[in-house]
Write an enzyme that holds these catalytic residues in place. Sequence first.
Site, mmCIF file in Angstrom:
data_model
loop_
_atom_site.group_PDB
_atom_site.id
_atom_site.type_symbol
_atom_site.label_atom_id
_atom_site.label_comp_id
_atom_site.label_asym_id
_atom_site.label_seq_id
_atom_site.Cartn_x
_atom_site.Cartn_y
_atom_site.Cartn_z
ATOM 1 N N GLU A 195 18.559 -4.639 -5.245
ATOM 2 C CA GLU A 195 17.431 -4.980 -4.099
ATOM 3 C C GLU A 195 17.425 -6.442 -3.960
ATOM 4 O O GLU A 195 17.421 -7.010 -3.063
ATOM 5 C CB GLU A 195 16.170 -4.359 -3.957
ATOM 6 C CG GLU A 195 16.199 -3.004 -3.930
ATOM 7 C CD GLU A 195 16.729 -2.041 -4.995
ATOM 8 O OE1 GLU A 195 16.889 -2.703 -6.219
ATOM 9 O OE2 GLU A 195 16.870 -0.671 -4.908
ATOM 10 N N GLN A 233 15.709 1.030 0.478
ATOM 11 C CA GLN A 233 15.651 2.665 0.674
ATOM 12 C C GLN A 233 14.459 3.282 0.512
ATOM 13 O O GLN A 233 14.006 3.994 1.536
ATOM 14 C CB GLN A 233 16.549 3.221 -0.564
ATOM 15 C CG GLN A 233 16.740 4.526 -0.268
ATOM 16 C CD GLN A 233 18.290 5.051 -1.207
ATOM 17 O OE1 GLN A 233 17.804 5.322 -2.450
ATOM 18 N NE2 GLN A 233 19.393 4.826 -0.560
ATOM 19 N N PRO A 293 12.022 -5.463 -6.894
ATOM 20 C CA PRO A 293 12.975 -6.433 -7.403
ATOM 21 C C PRO A 293 13.461 -7.643 -6.564
ATOM 22 O O PRO A 293 13.915 -8.564 -6.935
ATOM 23 C CB PRO A 293 14.368 -5.360 -7.745
ATOM 24 C CG PRO A 293 13.669 -4.247 -7.734
ATOM 25 C CD PRO A 293 12.407 -3.918 -6.805
ATOM 26 N N HIS A 351 7.726 7.446 -4.591
ATOM 27 C CA HIS A 351 8.327 7.303 -3.306
ATOM 28 C C HIS A 351 7.010 7.432 -2.183
ATOM 29 O O HIS A 351 7.171 8.445 -1.124
ATOM 30 C CB HIS A 351 9.163 8.450 -3.118
ATOM 31 C CG HIS A 351 10.374 8.562 -4.187
ATOM 32 N ND1 HIS A 351 10.198 8.975 -5.608
ATOM 33 C CD2 HIS A 351 11.528 7.929 -4.123
ATOM 34 C CE1 HIS A 351 11.340 8.872 -6.018
ATOM 35 N NE2 HIS A 351 12.240 8.127 -5.415
HETATM 36 C C1 LIG Z 1 15.240 0.082 -7.937
HETATM 37 C C2 LIG Z 1 15.633 1.178 -7.208
HETATM 38 N N1 LIG Z 1 16.262 1.461 -6.217
HETATM 39 C C3 LIG Z 1 16.508 2.299 -5.493
HETATM 40 C C4 LIG Z 1 16.292 3.408 -5.753
HETATM 41 C C5 LIG Z 1 16.852 4.781 -5.057
HETATM 42 N N2 LIG Z 1 17.781 5.540 -5.674
HETATM 43 C C6 LIG Z 1 17.399 6.492 -6.687
HETATM 44 S S1 LIG Z 1 18.553 6.976 -7.412
HETATM 45 C C7 LIG Z 1 19.912 6.015 -6.698
HETATM 46 C C8 LIG Z 1 21.175 6.047 -7.036
HETATM 47 C C9 LIG Z 1 21.340 5.885 -8.742
HETATM 48 O O1 LIG Z 1 22.626 6.076 -8.999
HETATM 49 P P1 LIG Z 1 23.139 6.149 -10.585
HETATM 50 O O2 LIG Z 1 22.441 4.865 -10.987
HETATM 51 O O3 LIG Z 1 24.591 6.222 -10.354
HETATM 52 O O4 LIG Z 1 22.708 7.344 -11.156
HETATM 53 P P2 LIG Z 1 22.834 9.046 -10.748
HETATM 54 O O5 LIG Z 1 21.776 9.456 -9.971
HETATM 55 O O6 LIG Z 1 24.278 8.909 -10.159
HETATM 56 O O7 LIG Z 1 22.840 9.778 -12.210
HETATM 57 C C10 LIG Z 1 18.928 5.447 -5.868
HETATM 58 C C11 LIG Z 1 19.677 4.148 -4.845
HETATM 59 C C12 LIG Z 1 15.676 3.553 -7.074
HETATM 60 N N3 LIG Z 1 14.976 4.861 -7.527
HETATM 61 N N4 LIG Z 1 15.233 2.553 -7.703
#
Ligand SMILES: Cc1ncc(C[n+]2csc(CCOP(=O)(O)OP(=O)(O)O)c2C)c(N)n1
Lengths: 349, 349, 322, 322
Positions: free
Chosen positions: C57, C79, C86, C126
């Site tokens: 972010e 999102q 951040p 959320h």
């Molecule tokens: C700081 C932050 N930004 C955005 C989100 C929204 N979000 C939740 S999970 C995710 C994707 C995470 O991907 P990854 O780190 O590859 O883990 P995975 O879910 O694939 O196991 C996002 C963008 C969040 N939870 N926290």
Amino acid sequence: MASSAPAAAITQQRDTANSLTEDDLRRLYELMALAKACDEKAWTLHRQGRISFVAPCRGHEAAQVGSAYALRPGQDVVFTYYRDIAVGLTLGMDLPNMFLSLFGKEALVNGGSRHMPWHLCHTGLKLMPATSVVATQIPQAAGAALAAKYRNDDSVTIVYFGDGATSEGDFHEALNWAAIHRLPLVFLCENNGYAISTPVSRQMSVTSVADRAAGYGVPGHIVDGSDPLAVYGATAEAVARARRGGGPTLLDAHMRRLRAHTSDDDNRRYMTPEQIEELRKHDPVDEFRQKLIRRGALTQEAAQHLDDTIREAIDQAVEMAEAAPEPDVASLATEVFGVAAGQLPPASL
Amino acid sequence: MASSAPAAAITQQRDTANSLTEDDLRRLYELMALAKACDEKAWTLHRQGRISFVAPCRGHEAAQVGSAYALRPGQDVVFTYYRDIAVGLTLGMDLPNMFLSLFGKEALVNGGSRHMPWHLCHTGLKLMPATSVVATQIPQAAGAALAAKYRNDDSVTIVYFGDGATSEGDFHEALNWAAIHRLPLVFLCENNGYAISTPVSRQMSVTSVADRAAGYGVPGHIVDGSDPLAVYGATAEAVARARRGGGPTLLDAHMRRLRAHTSDDDNRRYMTPEQIEELRKHDPVDEFRQKLIRRGALTQEAAQHLDDTIREAIDQAVEMAEAAPEPDVASLATEVFGVAAGQLPPASL
Amino acid sequence: MPTFLEAIREGLRQEMERDQRVILLGEDLGEGGVFRATEGLVERFGRERVIDSPLAESSIVGVSIGASLNGLVPVPEIQFADYIHPAMNQLVNEAAKIRYLSLGTFHCPITVRMPFGGGVHGGPFHSQCVESMFLGIPGLKIVIPSTATDAKALLLSAIRDPDPVLFFEHKYLYRRQRADALPNEPLPLGVAQVRREGKDLTIVSYGAMVHVALAAAEAASREGVAVEVVDLRTLCPLDRETVLASVRKTSKALVLYEANRTGGAGAEVAALIAEEAFEDLDGPVVRLAPPDVHFPFNSTLEQAYLPTSDSVLAAIRKLAAY
Amino acid sequence: MPTFLEAIREGLRQEMERDQRVILLGEDLGEGGVFRATEGLVERFGRERVIDSPLAESSIVGVSIGASLNGLVPVPEIQFADYIHPAMNQLVNEAAKIRYLSLGTFHCPITVRMPFGGGVHGGPFHSQCVESMFLGIPGLKIVIPSTATDAKALLLSAIRDPDPVLFFEHKYLYRRQRADALPNEPLPLGVAQVRREGKDLTIVSYGAMVHVALAAAEAASREGVAVEVVDLRTLCPLDRETVLASVRKTSKALVLYEANRTGGAGAEVAALIAEEAFEDLDGPVVRLAPPDVHFPFNSTLEQAYLPTSDSVLAAIRKLAAY
Ligand SMILES: Cc1ncc(C[n+]2csc(CCOP(=O)(O)OP(=O)(O)O)c2C)c(N)n1
Ligand SMILES: Cc1ncc(C[n+]2csc(CCOP(=O)(O)OP(=O)(O)O)c2C)c(N)n1
Ligand SMILES: [Mg+2]
Ligand SMILES: [Mg+2]
């Protein structure tokens, strides 16, 4: 808009340091000597209590001038940090405005009386507004490069930052963006081995910032930051690469910070007398001067004459700036927003 | 304190995968099958409208179980993220509490009704409180490892995160801390190739998260994250290295996310039917089951029996959890602060 | 009848058609984003204008700032508003100060879109209402539409505004609010809207709580209390005049908001009224907001946490009787 | 007579002597820090307990959180409060929520020390009052001492407190405030202090502005106006009772603070008074604070920006005459 046209500081770019003419070499030296003289004057003014703050550039002149000399002023986009006056001078920032800024008077650039002294900002020179905040400019530079790529305008963006700045998350995030989008962006680390009092050995566990680049698929090079020609060459190459769509480069220019961090700092608290003594032996401006004299590109007399000219110009600028009026306190409230409450924005920005 | 004693999930650690006994192999399989069954139940419950949210672990079972099996439950310190139920189950998290958490009821662990389902948190198991925020746990894990090093206790800290998380500044800052202080810390990336809908090719320009490690002076390894033995071996080695003062390791476990990101997501929006079909062919739990059967470490009957036992235990936990009372709304105001306004803190924490 | 969400999508599409400089960037945007606000836009405008960002972010905002300084008009999406933190440094120390510290020679036309708010079973990460944190930051505009019509019209102004705008989209309203038709013209920022007129008591609110206020006002009217509902629409600029005019008329003020009670925008509005309309007040300035605890996941707790038309009605009764 | 700065150093030293678990971490701390607050501590306690961190605030706080979860009592320093923003996510989304979301099974005993405030020619990035941003965040305590004595006593409580505490040290007071002797015992958090008694008007303030209030009160007394000055000492917990008791006595309230006017802690205090002491008020609740612009560098502008005893006296006169 308070921009002035870019001064004709640099007439021509050349791809490698070898192709620089003797005029170029003298010009590089002039800019370094000018930056050094500005710095020394500022340091004196501070000790005399005539200004309240300065972040010195001493020791960084070669890297700042050498790199900025590889840019097209007013076309390439430049993100500096608080120590970068020689970048500004190389691009064409004028002395009156520089000293108005140092005295916190109403300069039309650098944020005038509002902003910290010598935090560069100049629309015509594409010197993007600098703040005191470490590392924030790095993702911003990626954004500017993204805009250039989007428009397909052949400008290159360069971003300056210190060794300490590489520890911030913003450094990492920006490198990642630049790599993913192959942005026309040059990362230039002014690695002086210290972040205030913290030596680079406590800042990272690798010996060079350049080591970080490979993890992003970006080329990284160590450069002798005390040699303006080495820096010019490396920057010119990185700029050329960026310009032809080759993507970003990380340059790690090693140099010494010859003074304390800023006028608020006292380096005797964390450096031994020997370390401080050692610094005195490594003045990149003196070294380059000797080199040019040896090479026959400069005479003692010409150098002396240059010093005199510079001193005079600086003295004039100081006199003017110190005598300039204090800002009008009513100006405090201006330029918070471009569109007043209840008004519609203009149809086109 | 709402902790329960760690279940006797793991009796003994071995340094390499080769030294695992058949009992260990069966135990690994049991844990993977348990995690898979919990996940499938949760997915069904969500489709039935009986729970409101789940982040599935399908496809990650091998990596989660294999790595957690290399830890000493209750002694080593564990930072998970929202997808890590198999880590919790391996360490000894019990089903009743897991399903109370899934239903948002008053479980005594995982934040009970307040917190997101299956965001692990258990003092006795040293499962440090997980949030939904991506990457924040990584510097925290560096801090926990710093504390262990400071006390000179021989615990190792492990931190789990996804491929997307590596783009956050916190990942970089934490790696840097770990490297500078040679912390007893294992970075375990559950690299499933996606962050929600964003493929790793848009997340970074290198092919592996492991590539990032060298820039910090940290060893980085790619691991087959669908093979529990490979993950166990790599983790056990990294843990042993950390335990003997050798510093951090970054493991990049490659695997597939077999479902959508969470129950709120629909992967058909960004994956082709062929891609989704392909996923079905790569179930690490099935693969490991076949492997053990081929090897003679497991029979079809025993596997079937295990499935039945698991199903029964899960059904019981679901029944209990679904029938559990809703939280008392008066509880909303508790545990904001440990010391009330106007009170002195206890002499010792 | 287009929804609030469609209004956002339409607003983005319209501005992107109108102005080549408008680009979108954020996590998962290319695939439509997790709320599908940008669905179809990548097909229409290509991946150069609808950029799937890395999960970071601070750089989403930082890159937007830099692109804006170099001539683009970025509309970054965070999102969930919960994940703006951040990027706080880039927003507060950078974006907010660019015009001021450059004496207006530079400015930063970015619009940070952020889905926010509760009532959607989102739990602690959320559902947060983070708008209060930005209230004291000079240089940041804060827009929070409560209707589908406003959503589009205010988004147009936000994007066209030459300065950074935080544009909060309440998730609860995404699919619940609809407009007969969507406007094609922007609305000025800093103009509150009286959503219901009344002479006995003023409720000042914004976002999803406006609809709670309206429901409570309707119920109160059946008890003979005429409640006026002021929808702020923007927290910065704050339309002081409309708020004060209403309170001067009704002499009673209730400030209703969804952020934590302490330190919220409601405190600012209450303080404004207490300072500027003191002479006209016939009762205390009452604030109604969630308690000072984190947003809970469990829906029984969530219901207890959020103000409801019942709790607002109770507050109306009490204040009206004062 | 020890200074405010020495009080901080003494507080740190005392707690480090008392409790092995206390560690310090931050930029340049080992060399004493840029304000010399930690001078001599590395020699006394070693580099394992006084850690020069990398230049990375998010991890300074993140590492502190993790160390606290694993049994230590970290006291991170953010070199200037202006640079807390990169750590906002760790503070607001993590530290603040740990106790609540773990049902009290975990807690996060960190004390984030932050030099802050203006009047020191610091300009826009070394003067900011960021405390307002944290006011609505459940789970974070906010301490802002105004005297050297309080600085030490409140620092002891902050470090001993089992939850995250933001400890703001006003740079203007570092060398200007002195104590006869420093206390060795903590003061409870959440107890305001009446610094001066008076019957005509209450000024509620905190930090360096307390001294501006006292100077103005002294001047007002010569004009026959008896001003009471309440020093909040902590913004969270907020000592509502002391504030309300004073206003009930004087019937007039002026809230004085150094953060930007809008959305500041002053808004919360004003709203509190307007809601809870309405019956007792004989005049509007007046707020006096800097305008909603960024902190300027030039000292003529700085003087115009900050409230002074003159501007406070003028406000006193006006409100007293109401
Ligand atoms: C700081 C932050 N930004 C955005 C989100 C929204 N979000 C939740 S999970 C995710 C994707 C995470 O991907 P990854 O780190 O590859 O883990 P995975 O879910 O694939 O196991 C996002 C963008 C969040 N939870 N926290
Ligand atoms: C985000 C942030 N944190 C802390 C500071 C305080 N600070 C100013 S300069 C500096 C050191 C920077 O070191 P480096 O990046 O190496 O640059 P140098 O000054 O050596 O050129 C620090 C810690 C700051 N300005 N911004
Ligand atoms: Mg440096
Ligand atoms: Mg992933």
